[in-house]
Scaffold this motif. Structure first.
Motif, PDB file in Angstrom:
ATOM      1  N   HIS A  87      -0.306  53.604 -10.507  1.00 45.15           N
ATOM      2  CA  HIS A  87       0.645  53.666  -9.391  1.00 45.15           C
ATOM      3  C   HIS A  87       2.034  53.216  -9.821  1.00 45.15           C
ATOM      4  O   HIS A  87       3.038  53.882  -9.552  1.00 45.15           O
ATOM      5  CB  HIS A  87       0.133  52.784  -8.248  1.00 45.15           C
ATOM      6  CG  HIS A  87       1.141  52.557  -7.170  1.00 45.15           C
ATOM      7  ND1 HIS A  87       1.958  51.436  -7.110  1.00 45.15           N
ATOM      8  CD2 HIS A  87       1.511  53.332  -6.103  1.00 45.15           C
ATOM      9  CE1 HIS A  87       2.750  51.508  -6.084  1.00 45.15           C
ATOM     10  NE2 HIS A  87       2.492  52.654  -5.435  1.00 45.15           N
ATOM     11  N   HIS A  88       2.097  52.068 -10.467  1.00 54.11           N
ATOM     12  CA  HIS A  88       3.400  51.553 -10.879  1.00 54.11           C
ATOM     13  C   HIS A  88       4.095  52.498 -11.844  1.00 54.11           C
ATOM     14  O   HIS A  88       5.293  52.794 -11.692  1.00 54.11           O
ATOM     15  CB  HIS A  88       3.221  50.169 -11.529  1.00 54.11           C
ATOM     16  CG  HIS A  88       3.074  49.058 -10.543  1.00 54.11           C
ATOM     17  ND1 HIS A  88       2.307  49.146  -9.413  1.00 54.11           N
ATOM     18  CD2 HIS A  88       3.609  47.781 -10.520  1.00 54.11           C
ATOM     19  CE1 HIS A  88       2.354  48.030  -8.741  1.00 54.11           C
ATOM     20  NE2 HIS A  88       3.141  47.154  -9.393  1.00 54.11           N
ATOM     21  N   ALA A  89       3.374  52.939 -12.843  1.00 54.13           N
ATOM     22  CA  ALA A  89       4.007  53.792 -13.847  1.00 54.13           C
ATOM     23  C   ALA A  89       4.418  55.135 -13.249  1.00 54.13           C
ATOM     24  O   ALA A  89       5.571  55.592 -13.445  1.00 54.13           O
ATOM     25  CB  ALA A  89       3.041  54.004 -15.009  1.00 54.13           C
ATOM     26  N   LEU A  90       3.529  55.775 -12.491  1.00 52.75           N
ATOM     27  CA  LEU A  90       3.823  57.114 -11.957  1.00 52.75           C
ATOM     28  C   LEU A  90       4.889  57.073 -10.871  1.00 52.75           C
ATOM     29  O   LEU A  90       5.861  57.834 -10.899  1.00 52.75           O
ATOM     30  CB  LEU A  90       2.531  57.728 -11.411  1.00 52.75           C
ATOM     31  CG  LEU A  90       2.654  59.136 -10.805  1.00 52.75           C
ATOM     32  CD1 LEU A  90       3.132  60.128 -11.876  1.00 52.75           C
ATOM     33  CD2 LEU A  90       1.333  59.594 -10.225  1.00 52.75           C
ATOM     34  N   PHE A  91       4.710  56.136  -9.916  1.00 50.24           N
ATOM     35  CA  PHE A  91       5.651  56.096  -8.792  1.00 50.24           C
ATOM     36  C   PHE A  91       7.031  55.631  -9.258  1.00 50.24           C
ATOM     37  O   PHE A  91       8.052  56.088  -8.733  1.00 50.24           O
ATOM     38  CB  PHE A  91       5.112  55.205  -7.693  1.00 50.24           C
ATOM     39  CG  PHE A  91       4.136  55.895  -6.774  1.00 50.24           C
ATOM     40  CD1 PHE A  91       4.350  55.882  -5.393  1.00 50.24           C
ATOM     41  CD2 PHE A  91       3.056  56.583  -7.271  1.00 50.24           C
ATOM     42  CE1 PHE A  91       3.461  56.529  -4.554  1.00 50.24           C
ATOM     43  CE2 PHE A  91       2.176  57.211  -6.443  1.00 50.24           C
ATOM     44  CZ  PHE A  91       2.356  57.214  -5.065  1.00 50.24           C
ATOM     45  N   ALA A  92       7.066  54.678 -10.187  1.00 48.50           N
ATOM     46  CA  ALA A  92       8.380  54.253 -10.704  1.00 48.50           C
ATOM     47  C   ALA A  92       9.073  55.420 -11.407  1.00 48.50           C
ATOM     48  O   ALA A  92      10.277  55.658 -11.208  1.00 48.50           O
ATOM     49  CB  ALA A  92       8.190  53.081 -11.661  1.00 48.50           C
ATOM     50  N   ILE A 123       9.257  59.321  -2.629  1.00 49.78           N
ATOM     51  CA  ILE A 123       8.396  58.420  -3.402  1.00 49.78           C
ATOM     52  C   ILE A 123       9.067  57.063  -3.425  1.00 49.78           C
ATOM     53  O   ILE A 123      10.238  56.931  -3.771  1.00 49.78           O
ATOM     54  CB  ILE A 123       8.191  58.927  -4.837  1.00 49.78           C
ATOM     55  CG1 ILE A 123       7.507  60.289  -4.812  1.00 49.78           C
ATOM     56  CG2 ILE A 123       7.375  57.940  -5.663  1.00 49.78           C
ATOM     57  CD1 ILE A 123       6.122  60.266  -4.192  1.00 49.78           C
ATOM     58  N   TYR A 124       8.277  56.020  -3.079  1.00 46.10           N
ATOM     59  CA  TYR A 124       8.829  54.678  -3.008  1.00 46.10           C
ATOM     60  C   TYR A 124       8.024  53.748  -3.923  1.00 46.10           C
ATOM     61  O   TYR A 124       6.805  53.635  -3.800  1.00 46.10           O
ATOM     62  CB  TYR A 124       8.785  54.144  -1.582  1.00 46.10           C
ATOM     63  CG  TYR A 124       9.539  55.011  -0.602  1.00 46.10           C
ATOM     64  CD1 TYR A 124      10.932  54.996  -0.575  1.00 46.10           C
ATOM     65  CD2 TYR A 124       8.838  55.836   0.266  1.00 46.10           C
ATOM     66  CE1 TYR A 124      11.620  55.802   0.322  1.00 46.10           C
ATOM     67  CE2 TYR A 124       9.509  56.625   1.168  1.00 46.10           C
ATOM     68  CZ  TYR A 124      10.913  56.620   1.194  1.00 46.10           C
ATOM     69  OH  TYR A 124      11.583  57.420   2.078  1.00 46.10           O
ATOM     70  N   PHE A 125       8.746  53.094  -4.821  1.00 45.94           N
ATOM     71  CA  PHE A 125       8.130  52.101  -5.681  1.00 45.94           C
ATOM     72  C   PHE A 125       8.828  50.764  -5.517  1.00 45.94           C
ATOM     73  O   PHE A 125       8.207  49.715  -5.453  1.00 45.94           O
ATOM     74  CB  PHE A 125       8.202  52.545  -7.147  1.00 45.94           C
ATOM     75  CG  PHE A 125       7.779  51.458  -8.116  1.00 45.94           C
ATOM     76  CD1 PHE A 125       6.448  51.040  -8.173  1.00 45.94           C
ATOM     77  CD2 PHE A 125       8.704  50.830  -8.943  1.00 45.94           C
ATOM     78  CE1 PHE A 125       6.064  50.029  -9.042  1.00 45.94           C
ATOM     79  CE2 PHE A 125       8.315  49.826  -9.804  1.00 45.94           C
ATOM     80  CZ  PHE A 125       6.987  49.428  -9.865  1.00 45.94           C
ATOM     81  N   THR A 126      10.178  50.816  -5.427  1.00 46.34           N
ATOM     82  CA  THR A 126      10.978  49.625  -5.232  1.00 46.34           C
ATOM     83  C   THR A 126      12.219  49.999  -4.433  1.00 46.34           C
ATOM     84  O   THR A 126      12.606  51.164  -4.352  1.00 46.34           O
ATOM     85  CB  THR A 126      11.400  49.026  -6.585  1.00 46.34           C
ATOM     86  OG1 THR A 126      12.209  47.874  -6.357  1.00 46.34           O
ATOM     87  CG2 THR A 126      12.155  50.017  -7.429  1.00 46.34           C
ATOM     88  N   GLN A 127      12.809  48.987  -3.814  1.00 47.98           N
ATOM     89  CA  GLN A 127      14.039  49.223  -3.070  1.00 47.98           C
ATOM     90  C   GLN A 127      15.261  49.226  -3.970  1.00 47.98           C
ATOM     91  O   GLN A 127      16.364  49.572  -3.527  1.00 47.98           O
ATOM     92  CB  GLN A 127      14.204  48.147  -1.983  1.00 47.98           C
ATOM     93  CG  GLN A 127      13.184  48.280  -0.859  1.00 47.98           C
ATOM     94  CD  GLN A 127      13.379  47.234   0.214  1.00 47.98           C
ATOM     95  OE1 GLN A 127      13.868  46.130  -0.054  1.00 47.98           O
ATOM     96  NE2 GLN A 127      13.002  47.575   1.463  1.00 47.98           N
ATOM     97  N   LEU A 128      15.057  48.845  -5.211  1.00 50.77           N
ATOM     98  CA  LEU A 128      16.164  48.875  -6.156  1.00 50.77           C
ATOM     99  C   LEU A 128      16.501  50.317  -6.501  1.00 50.77           C
ATOM    100  O   LEU A 128      15.627  51.182  -6.541  1.00 50.77           O
ATOM    101  CB  LEU A 128      15.794  48.099  -7.418  1.00 50.77           C
ATOM    102  CG  LEU A 128      15.477  46.596  -7.238  1.00 50.77           C
ATOM    103  CD1 LEU A 128      15.012  45.996  -8.566  1.00 50.77           C
ATOM    104  CD2 LEU A 128      16.687  45.856  -6.703  1.00 50.77           C
TER     105      LEU A 128
END
Length: 468
Positions: A130-135, A145-150
């Motif tokens: 999840h982290h790798a793909l979504f980022a 697609i949301y991984f971080t608000q940054l």
């Protein structure tokens, strides 16, 4: 010692049963809380479909797996994946708010209650994917697609983020492993304790039977590591051996005492001694037939005569003469050594009973001898093979009867010599009396002759005087 016990699948499952049941109850509340929390988050960005659809599918996957395969732990791995999916759902619902990432750690902490470190693996894998793909998708410009608000997370920050996640999940996995190992160790201790209790009950029962004198009781070790049980077995075997030796020694001692009584009763009657001896020997040993051969004659005329024979509670009247060195009896006498045969020659001897004649299973011949002299042979026949102590008893009995026979014969010879000496003395006294009477008659005759001589001399003197 507990580490050496291999737990079966059933025992391991039983050890974790109460833990799994308690964890399942906790997970029911946790999943309900996760699902309701997703409904709560849907109000922020109107993600009702995601909250109900994804959350509902997660609950459905978990409970269906648990219902269809209750005997397996697959539902727990599904639960691990469900926690990861719920965490990803919350991140998506809150458009990548950083605090939602902590739900991955909440899930890993909840999984510790199952005490199975492998449950962390599905959660960890889905988290990494999840982290790798979504980022990557978010930074490629995909707006949905949301991984971080940054706006952007550099590689260094991402690696720190992943490293911390790995550390936290590693800690959770370690405690799951450690708690699982503790549970397994407790289960081993429980199994060991149950074995020890079972061994103790088994050993106590066995010891009580031994104390009652039941040395033939069968005993099976419940555990090959039961040293007390092995010691009890060794004690039982030693007691049996001691009891058997005592029985054998008693058998020989009592038997020799009885033979001694027979010998004392017939000290002056060799025929009665032979008959009673053979009868006592056969009855006491439980053999089927016995005979006593004694030497008769001297020099070339010497032979072994069957003096007494006894079988099946009846005296056997048989006339049998065996030359020295002839047959088994003659060879035994000549070689002065016992002969034991379990392969009896055909028609060698028959044991007669009320049921007919039958061949014995074994023959035992023992020379009847003292240290210096041999006087005969004992021959016994039996349907059962003789035991070692029975043969020892027969050999000792043979020595005793040999001494009695030698002593009896010596006594008879001495008695005969005394009678002969007395007869000779009587004859000598008679001859002396006859000689005394003869001497007296001779003396009387001499005196008569002397008297007559004196008379003749007196007459002759008178005649001579008258002539002058």
């Amino acid at each position: 010692m507990t580490t050496s016990i291999n737990l079966s699948r059933e025992i391991r499952k039983a050890a974790f049963q109460s833990i799994n049941e308690k964890s399942d109850r906790i997970m029911n509340f946790a999943l309900a809380a996760y699902f309701l929390f997703g409904i709560f988050l849907s109000f922020f960005y109107h993600t009702y479909a995601i909250a109900i659809g994804v959350g509902g599918l997660c609950l459905l996957a978990y409970f269906v797996t648990r219902w269809l395969l209750p005997q397996y732990t697959l539902y727990q791995y599904v639960l691990s994946a469900v926690f990861a999916i719920f965490s990803a759902q919350f991140i998506y619902q809150m458009h990548g708010i950083f605090e939602m990432h902590f739900f991955f750690f909440v899930g890993s902490a909840l999984l510790i209650t199952y005490r199975n470190w492998t449950l962390i693996i599905p959660l960890l894998l889905i988290t990494v994917v999840h982290h790798a793909l979504f980022a990557w998708l978010q930074y490629q410009g995909m707006k949905e697609i949301y991984f971080t608000q940054l706006d952007y997370m550099d590689l260094q920050a991402f690696l720190f983020h992943a490293l911390l996640a790995a550390v936290i999940m590693g800690i959770c996995a370690y405690w799951s492993y450690d708690l699982g190992r503790t549970t397994t160790s407790d289960a081993r201790k429980t199994v060991l304790l149950e074995k020890q209790v079972a061994n103790m009950v088994n050993n106590v029962a066995f010891a009580e039977e031994i104390s009652k004198g039941n040395l033939d009781m069968s005993y099976t070790l419940l555990d090959e590591q039961d040293e007390l049980g092995k010691s009890l077995l060794r004690m039982r075997d030693n007691l049996k051996l001691s009891h058997e030796r005592e029985h054998q020694d008693k058998f020989i001692t009592v038997g020799i005492t009885r033979i001694g009584d027979v010998i004392r009763q017939h000290t002056h009657n060799p025929v009665a001694l032979a008959d009673d001896f053979v009868r006592s020997l056969v009855k006491y040993t439980g053999i089927n037939q016995g005979g006593l051969f004694l030497i008769d004659g001297e020099g070339e005329d010497a032979a072994l005569m069957l003096t007494a024979c006894y079988a099946y509670d009846r005296k056997k009247y048989m006339d049998k003469r065996v030359a020295i060195g002839e047959g088994l009896v003659g060879q035994c006498f000549q070689e002065r050594t016992p002969v034991y045969m379990t392969v009896v020659p055909k028609d060698y001897v028959k044991i007669t009973s009320g049921l007919g004649d039958a061949a014995p299973r074994c023959i035992y011949l023992v020379p009847v001898k003292t240290r210096d002299e041999i006087v005969g042979v004992i021959e016994v026949a039996s349907f059962n093979e003789l035991r070692e102590y029975e043969m020892q008893f027969i050999e000792k009995a043979a020595e005793n009867i040999a001494s009695a026979i030698v002593s009896s014969r010596t006594t008879q010879r001495i008695k005969a010599l005394l009678e002969e000496a007395q007869q000779q003395a009587e004859e000598m006294r008679a001859q002396e009396e006859e000689m005394r009477q003869n001497m007296e008659e001779l003396q009387a005759t001499q005196e008569e002759m002397m008297r007559k001589t004196r008379e003749y001399e007196s007459k002759f003197t008178g005649v001579n005087a008258s002539l002058n």
